[in-house]
Motif scaffolding. Sequence first.
Motif, PDB file in Angstrom:
ATOM      1  N   UNK A   1      86.171 -44.559 -25.449  1.00  0.00           N
ATOM      2  CA  UNK A   1      87.024 -45.483 -26.190  1.00  0.00           C
ATOM      3  C   UNK A   1      86.846 -46.843 -25.527  1.00  0.00           C
ATOM      4  N   UNK A   2      86.111 -47.733 -26.177  1.00  0.00           N
ATOM      5  CA  UNK A   2      85.812 -49.039 -25.600  1.00  0.00           C
ATOM      6  C   UNK A   2      86.655 -50.129 -26.233  1.00  0.00           C
ATOM      7  N   UNK A   3      87.115 -51.071 -25.394  1.00  0.00           N
ATOM      8  CA  UNK A   3      87.942 -52.169 -25.903  1.00  0.00           C
ATOM      9  C   UNK A   3      87.813 -53.369 -24.979  1.00  0.00           C
ATOM     10  N   UNK A   4      88.167 -54.515 -25.515  1.00  0.00           N
ATOM     11  CA  UNK A   4      88.175 -55.724 -24.703  1.00  0.00           C
ATOM     12  C   UNK A   4      89.512 -55.805 -23.962  1.00  0.00           C
ATOM     13  N   UNK A   5      89.579 -56.691 -23.005  1.00  0.00           N
ATOM     14  CA  UNK A   5      90.725 -56.801 -22.108  1.00  0.00           C
ATOM     15  C   UNK A   5      92.044 -57.044 -22.849  1.00  0.00           C
TER      16      UNK A   5
ATOM     17  N   UNK B   1      78.170 -48.863 -20.628  1.00  0.00           N
ATOM     18  CA  UNK B   1      79.359 -49.344 -21.326  1.00  0.00           C
ATOM     19  C   UNK B   1      79.112 -50.711 -21.956  1.00  0.00           C
ATOM     20  N   UNK B   2      79.815 -50.956 -23.049  1.00  0.00           N
ATOM     21  CA  UNK B   2      79.642 -52.196 -23.809  1.00  0.00           C
ATOM     22  C   UNK B   2      80.900 -53.049 -23.847  1.00  0.00           C
ATOM     23  N   UNK B   3      81.984 -52.579 -23.225  1.00  0.00           N
ATOM     24  CA  UNK B   3      83.273 -53.264 -23.319  1.00  0.00           C
ATOM     25  C   UNK B   3      83.868 -53.494 -21.937  1.00  0.00           C
ATOM     26  N   UNK B   4      84.846 -54.377 -21.879  1.00  0.00           N
ATOM     27  CA  UNK B   4      85.520 -54.695 -20.623  1.00  0.00           C
ATOM     28  C   UNK B   4      86.289 -53.497 -20.073  1.00  0.00           C
ATOM     29  N   UNK B   5      86.846 -52.673 -20.967  1.00  0.00           N
ATOM     30  CA  UNK B   5      87.628 -51.507 -20.559  1.00  0.00           C
ATOM     31  C   UNK B   5      87.159 -50.311 -21.392  1.00  0.00           C
ATOM     32  N   UNK B   6      86.895 -49.191 -20.714  1.00  0.00           N
ATOM     33  CA  UNK B   6      86.385 -47.993 -21.370  1.00  0.00           C
ATOM     34  C   UNK B   6      87.116 -46.768 -20.835  1.00  0.00           C
ATOM     35  N   UNK B   7      87.535 -45.901 -21.740  1.00  0.00           N
ATOM     36  CA  UNK B   7      88.112 -44.625 -21.354  1.00  0.00           C
ATOM     37  C   UNK B   7      87.050 -43.585 -21.695  1.00  0.00           C
TER      38      UNK B   7
ATOM     39  N   UNK C   1      79.402 -44.598 -33.628  1.00  0.00           N
ATOM     40  CA  UNK C   1      80.400 -45.595 -33.247  1.00  0.00           C
ATOM     41  C   UNK C   1      81.331 -45.861 -34.423  1.00  0.00           C
ATOM     42  N   UNK C   2      82.631 -45.737 -34.177  1.00  0.00           N
ATOM     43  CA  UNK C   2      83.620 -45.981 -35.221  1.00  0.00           C
ATOM     44  C   UNK C   2      84.626 -47.012 -34.722  1.00  0.00           C
ATOM     45  N   UNK C   3      84.669 -48.187 -35.341  1.00  0.00           N
ATOM     46  CA  UNK C   3      85.681 -49.178 -34.963  1.00  0.00           C
ATOM     47  C   UNK C   3      87.046 -48.818 -35.565  1.00  0.00           C
ATOM     48  N   UNK C   4      88.081 -48.928 -34.760  1.00  0.00           N
ATOM     49  CA  UNK C   4      89.459 -48.801 -35.223  1.00  0.00           C
ATOM     50  C   UNK C   4      90.071 -50.193 -35.047  1.00  0.00           C
ATOM     51  N   UNK C   5      90.491 -50.787 -36.154  1.00  0.00           N
ATOM     52  CA  UNK C   5      90.974 -52.160 -36.145  1.00  0.00           C
ATOM     53  C   UNK C   5      92.493 -52.166 -36.228  1.00  0.00           C
ATOM     54  N   UNK C   6      93.119 -52.945 -35.340  1.00  0.00           N
ATOM     55  CA  UNK C   6      94.580 -53.042 -35.317  1.00  0.00           C
ATOM     56  C   UNK C   6      94.970 -54.515 -35.314  1.00  0.00           C
ATOM     57  N   UNK C   7      96.265 -54.759 -35.376  1.00  0.00           N
ATOM     58  CA  UNK C   7      96.751 -56.144 -35.367  1.00  0.00           C
ATOM     59  C   UNK C   7      96.564 -56.824 -34.009  1.00  0.00           C
ATOM     60  N   UNK C   8      96.329 -56.060 -32.941  1.00  0.00           N
ATOM     61  CA  UNK C   8      96.147 -56.689 -31.626  1.00  0.00           C
ATOM     62  C   UNK C   8      94.696 -56.652 -31.155  1.00  0.00           C
TER      63      UNK C   8
ATOM     64  N   UNK D   1      90.659 -54.399 -31.419  1.00  0.00           N
ATOM     65  CA  UNK D   1      89.831 -53.312 -31.906  1.00  0.00           C
ATOM     66  C   UNK D   1      89.480 -52.350 -30.767  1.00  0.00           C
ATOM     67  N   UNK D   2      89.473 -51.071 -31.091  1.00  0.00           N
ATOM     68  CA  UNK D   2      88.951 -50.045 -30.191  1.00  0.00           C
ATOM     69  C   UNK D   2      87.748 -49.450 -30.898  1.00  0.00           C
ATOM     70  N   UNK D   3      86.682 -49.238 -30.155  1.00  0.00           N
ATOM     71  CA  UNK D   3      85.533 -48.539 -30.723  1.00  0.00           C
ATOM     72  C   UNK D   3      85.457 -47.162 -30.094  1.00  0.00           C
ATOM     73  N   UNK D   4      85.359 -46.160 -30.957  1.00  0.00           N
ATOM     74  CA  UNK D   4      85.186 -44.787 -30.504  1.00  0.00           C
ATOM     75  C   UNK D   4      83.692 -44.491 -30.541  1.00  0.00           C
ATOM     76  N   UNK D   5      83.141 -44.122 -29.393  1.00  0.00           N
ATOM     77  CA  UNK D   5      81.730 -43.755 -29.285  1.00  0.00           C
ATOM     78  C   UNK D   5      81.662 -42.241 -29.090  1.00  0.00           C
ATOM     79  N   UNK D   6      80.973 -41.560 -29.972  1.00  0.00           N
ATOM     80  CA  UNK D   6      80.860 -40.105 -29.909  1.00  0.00           C
ATOM     81  C   UNK D   6      79.406 -39.688 -29.741  1.00  0.00           C
ATOM     82  N   UNK D   7      79.154 -38.886 -28.744  1.00  0.00           N
ATOM     83  CA  UNK D   7      77.856 -38.238 -28.572  1.00  0.00           C
ATOM     84  C   UNK D   7      78.176 -36.762 -28.345  1.00  0.00           C
ATOM     85  N   UNK D   8      78.258 -36.026 -29.439  1.00  0.00           N
ATOM     86  CA  UNK D   8      78.670 -34.625 -29.396  1.00  0.00           C
ATOM     87  C   UNK D   8      77.620 -33.759 -30.063  1.00  0.00           C
ATOM     88  N   UNK D   9      77.476 -32.546 -29.557  1.00  0.00           N
ATOM     89  CA  UNK D   9      76.558 -31.601 -30.186  1.00  0.00           C
ATOM     90  C   UNK D   9      77.164 -30.211 -30.140  1.00  0.00           C
TER      91      UNK D   9
END
Length: 173
Positions: free
Chosen positions: A59-63, A39-45, A135-142, A144-152
Amino acid sequence: MKVEFLNPFVYAGLKVLASEAGLKSVVSDKPLMRKAISTLHAVNVVIGVMGSVQGIVIYGMELAMAKGIIRAMTGSDYPITDPMAESALGELGNLITGYAAGTLESAGWPSRISPPRIVRGTGVRFAPTAINMLTVPIITEIGQIKIYLALREVSPAAGPPAGGESPTGGMAG
């Protein structure tokens, strides 16, 4: 990874963050490929995907972003370790991944998802070796969430991965 797998997750992420978390300014940024093992973030789903599409979504995000989502979804400020906070973050991951899985199924790739796991902290190992993740960053007013996909894509005859291991490297369950 097929690009057809990317768009359902980006669209679902934008839609769910706007509708469920009430965020007004939600945009995606340029996707990047990266290798990851932990994991690369403080909180990961973390959610596993099984079926004709298999792999892992994180779904990685900071605190601060996680706390903002928890507040938006519950109406309260819960500590990140509170079960209610984990439930809100897990539900966000379920909604995005479930919506994307439905879109994939409509396109001919039936798949199911594992229950979400909330992983707190950077450096928590989720794979035995480095894997390519789009990796796809989703940027919001509060924040950023990064979506990490490893799918086949998996042929129907291929069955589950060798050794019966879950697509999340043993984290699903």
